[in-house]
Design a protein around this motif. Structure first.
Motif, PDB file in Angstrom:
ATOM      1  N   UNK A 184     -54.067 -46.114  53.655  1.00  0.00           N
ATOM      2  CA  UNK A 184     -52.943 -46.881  53.121  1.00  0.00           C
ATOM      3  C   UNK A 184     -52.999 -46.806  51.603  1.00  0.00           C
ATOM      4  N   UNK A 185     -51.947 -46.301  51.005  1.00  0.00           N
ATOM      5  CA  UNK A 185     -51.851 -46.161  49.557  1.00  0.00           C
ATOM      6  C   UNK A 185     -50.719 -47.039  49.056  1.00  0.00           C
ATOM      7  N   UNK A 186     -51.047 -48.007  48.220  1.00  0.00           N
ATOM      8  CA  UNK A 186     -50.048 -48.916  47.650  1.00  0.00           C
ATOM      9  C   UNK A 186     -49.787 -48.557  46.194  1.00  0.00           C
ATOM     10  N   UNK A 187     -48.524 -48.461  45.840  1.00  0.00           N
ATOM     11  CA  UNK A 187     -48.103 -48.214  44.457  1.00  0.00           C
ATOM     12  C   UNK A 187     -47.564 -49.530  43.904  1.00  0.00           C
ATOM     13  N   UNK A 188     -48.264 -50.084  42.935  1.00  0.00           N
ATOM     14  CA  UNK A 188     -47.888 -51.381  42.385  1.00  0.00           C
ATOM     15  C   UNK A 188     -46.653 -51.247  41.488  1.00  0.00           C
ATOM     16  N   UNK A 211     -47.439 -46.218  51.235  1.00  0.00           N
ATOM     17  CA  UNK A 211     -47.477 -44.952  51.939  1.00  0.00           C
ATOM     18  C   UNK A 211     -48.654 -44.984  52.901  1.00  0.00           C
ATOM     19  N   UNK A 212     -48.392 -44.706  54.161  1.00  0.00           N
ATOM     20  CA  UNK A 212     -49.443 -44.670  55.178  1.00  0.00           C
ATOM     21  C   UNK A 212     -49.637 -43.220  55.596  1.00  0.00           C
ATOM     22  N   UNK A 219     -46.087 -43.742  35.883  1.00  0.00           N
ATOM     23  CA  UNK A 219     -47.422 -43.702  36.493  1.00  0.00           C
ATOM     24  C   UNK A 219     -47.756 -45.088  37.043  1.00  0.00           C
ATOM     25  N   UNK A 220     -47.818 -45.234  38.352  1.00  0.00           N
ATOM     26  CA  UNK A 220     -48.111 -46.550  38.919  1.00  0.00           C
ATOM     27  C   UNK A 220     -49.607 -46.833  38.994  1.00  0.00           C
ATOM     28  N   UNK A 221     -49.951 -48.085  39.065  1.00  0.00           N
ATOM     29  CA  UNK A 221     -51.312 -48.471  39.417  1.00  0.00           C
ATOM     30  C   UNK A 221     -51.417 -48.376  40.940  1.00  0.00           C
ATOM     31  N   UNK A 222     -52.486 -47.697  41.418  1.00  0.00           N
ATOM     32  CA  UNK A 222     -52.598 -47.429  42.847  1.00  0.00           C
ATOM     33  C   UNK A 222     -53.826 -48.107  43.433  1.00  0.00           C
ATOM     34  N   UNK A 223     -53.697 -48.549  44.678  1.00  0.00           N
ATOM     35  CA  UNK A 223     -54.851 -49.038  45.438  1.00  0.00           C
ATOM     36  C   UNK A 223     -54.828 -48.373  46.798  1.00  0.00           C
ATOM     37  N   UNK A 224     -56.022 -48.041  47.319  1.00  0.00           N
ATOM     38  CA  UNK A 224     -56.102 -47.304  48.579  1.00  0.00           C
ATOM     39  C   UNK A 224     -57.141 -47.924  49.490  1.00  0.00           C
TER      40      UNK A 224
END
Length: 467
Positions: free
Chosen positions: A66-70, A107-108, A51-56
């Protein structure tokens, strides 16, 4: 199947240019890997091992999220890939490794006018799936059975795009054909003159069609490897030839143009192999035969109806080795397991061992339209007189023992027989694309008969030339 999940709501209805939203999901300490992105009846499915920490963030002109998976690396087979969606208000998703250290997968989401305000995420620990479900759009459910199956080399049939065949067209081009529209990326290995085409989100068809490379072909080898969820097609050209892409007129095909770049300079026009005198003993005084089961690992070779060349020839080669040992010969195998092995290491094994003979075992194939073709072909390097003699001995025994159709002794520039200094042959033991012959090739009794015939031919050759 019970599903262990962690749920959180990810609000994608963001003020434009807001880059500070953090999704409230538990973060994972270990490095994660994003292995696939798929579209399902439940939403968007990310195959990831934690389970990644996500920022959008949401950005306008054009409208996208734009969704970033840390702490997440992108598997090489989906890096820089584009996934068509055309559902849930998303036109497509672009996937890339945004940052290597610390790793960030990006992910864009390219949006249309129907993009939902919010998404809900859940993680299926049993299958390693992170599911993004759009809220407020009908047609989605929370049924875990709607999710793709992972952990299998065969993808969900509703989603899988297959590489169906390779063939030559009338313009000197090698054409890679797929069942659906495909994207791809290319690279060139200058050291080996190998042109690599990576096709993400595809698999190799069980009915794959492969071309026959004649003795005058500028292509030395074509390999197809299943690398995760991508197919990698590697085309190795002879020296003096190059491969380039052509303009695409069909989204389901990739055409590669072969071009001559001039004559290769050679110091001696004669084939040096015909001048080499064999050494018929190794360090224990017994003659050594190197047996080379073709292909292996992700390189399955010829295939039809789920049967792989690599498995047939490995079983046949082990029987051949056992029979030769009973005859008093030393035996070395290039592989005894289902492993990936390139061509040059096979050659070097034989060279380092100072083998008396080299025998590469293969299974043949043609297009489905030529399924009536059957029979055995035995190859030697052009100009290799001793290799030709070995091929003739072996071929004669195979035809006499098995009753297979005689397709003759031929010369060809296969890497493993051109680059070995001892007498070397490549035996095509039959056509997997012919139903009757395929049934014989997978039969252990027929495999043993084929192996015994090859062994008898090798024995006759080595006895004839023993000093």
């Amino acid at each position: 199947m019970s599903t262990q999940s962690v749920n959180a709501q990810v609000d994608f209805d963001l003020p434009l240019q807001d880059t500070n939203l953090q999704a409230q999901l538990p973060s994972s300490i270990q490095q994660l890997q994003l292995r696939n992105v798929q579209v399902s009846a439940d939403g968007l499915v990310l195959q990831i091992n934690g389970i990644p920490k996500m920022s959008a963030s949401r950005i306008a002109s054009p409208d996208r999220i734009i969704l970033d998976l840390q702490t997440t690396e992108v598997a090489p087979w989906i890096h820089n890939s584009l996934i068509a969606v055309n559902r849930y208000g998303v036109k497509q998703i672009r996937v890339a490794q945004f940052q290597k250290s610390p790793a960030i997968a990006r992910l864009v989401f390219d949006l249309d006018n129907n993009s939902p305000a919010s998404w809900q995420s859940s993680f299926d620990q049993t299958r390693g799936l992170l599911v993004l479900r759009p809220l407020g759009i009908s047609g989605t459910s929370n049924n875990p059975s709607n999710l793709p199956v992972t952990g299998s080399t065969v993808a969900n049939n509703n989603l899988a795009t297959t590489i169906d065949g390779l063939s030559f067209n009338g313009y000197g081009q090698l054409v890679i054909q797929a069942s659906r529209a495909i994207s791809y990326r290319t690279s060139l290995d200058l050291a080996t003159n190998t042109y690599n085409v990576t096709i993400p989100s595809t698999r190799i068809s069980s009915q794959l069609r492969r071309p026959i490379l004649g003795s005058n072909s500028p292509i030395e080898q074509i390999r197809l490897n299943q690398v995760g969820d991508a197919v990698v097609v590697s085309v190795k050209a002879l020296a003096g030839w190059q491969i380039r892409e052509t303009a695409r007129t069909n989204t389901q095909a990739i055409s590669l143009q072969l071009e001559s770049v001039g004559q290769v300079a050679t110091g001696n026009p004669q084939n040096p192999r015909s001048q080499i005198q064999p050494s018929y003993s190794n360090n224990n005084g017994r003659q050594l035969v190197v047996i080379d089961p073709g292909h292996g690992g992700p390189d399955v070779g010829a295939t039809r109806n789920g049967v792989y060349e690599k498995d047939i020839v490995l079983a046949m080669s082990k029987q051949l080795g056992r029979i030769l040992q009973q005859m008093g010969y030393s035996v070395m195998y290039t592989r005894t397991e289902d492993i990936d092995l390139d061509l040059e290491p096979r050659v070097q094994m034989a060279e380092n061992a100072r083998a008396s003979a080299f025998v590469s075992v293969h299974v043949n194939s043609l297009d489905a339209s030529a399924s009536q073709v059957n029979g055995v072909e035995t190859y030697h390097a052009p100009g290799a007189s001793l290799g030709k003699n070995l091929a003739e001995f072996v071929h004669e025994q195979i035809i006499a023992s098995t009753g297979a159709t005689d397709r003759g002794v031929r010369s060809a520039r296969f890497h493993v027989i051109v680059n070995t200094s001892m007498p070397a042959i490549l035996v095509e033991t039959g056509f997997i694309t012919n139903p009757s012959e395929a049934a014989r090739l997978v039969n252990s009794s027929y495999q043993e008969r084929m192996a015994a015939a090859i062994a008898k031919g090798i024995d006759q050759f080595l006895r004839s030339y023993r000093r």
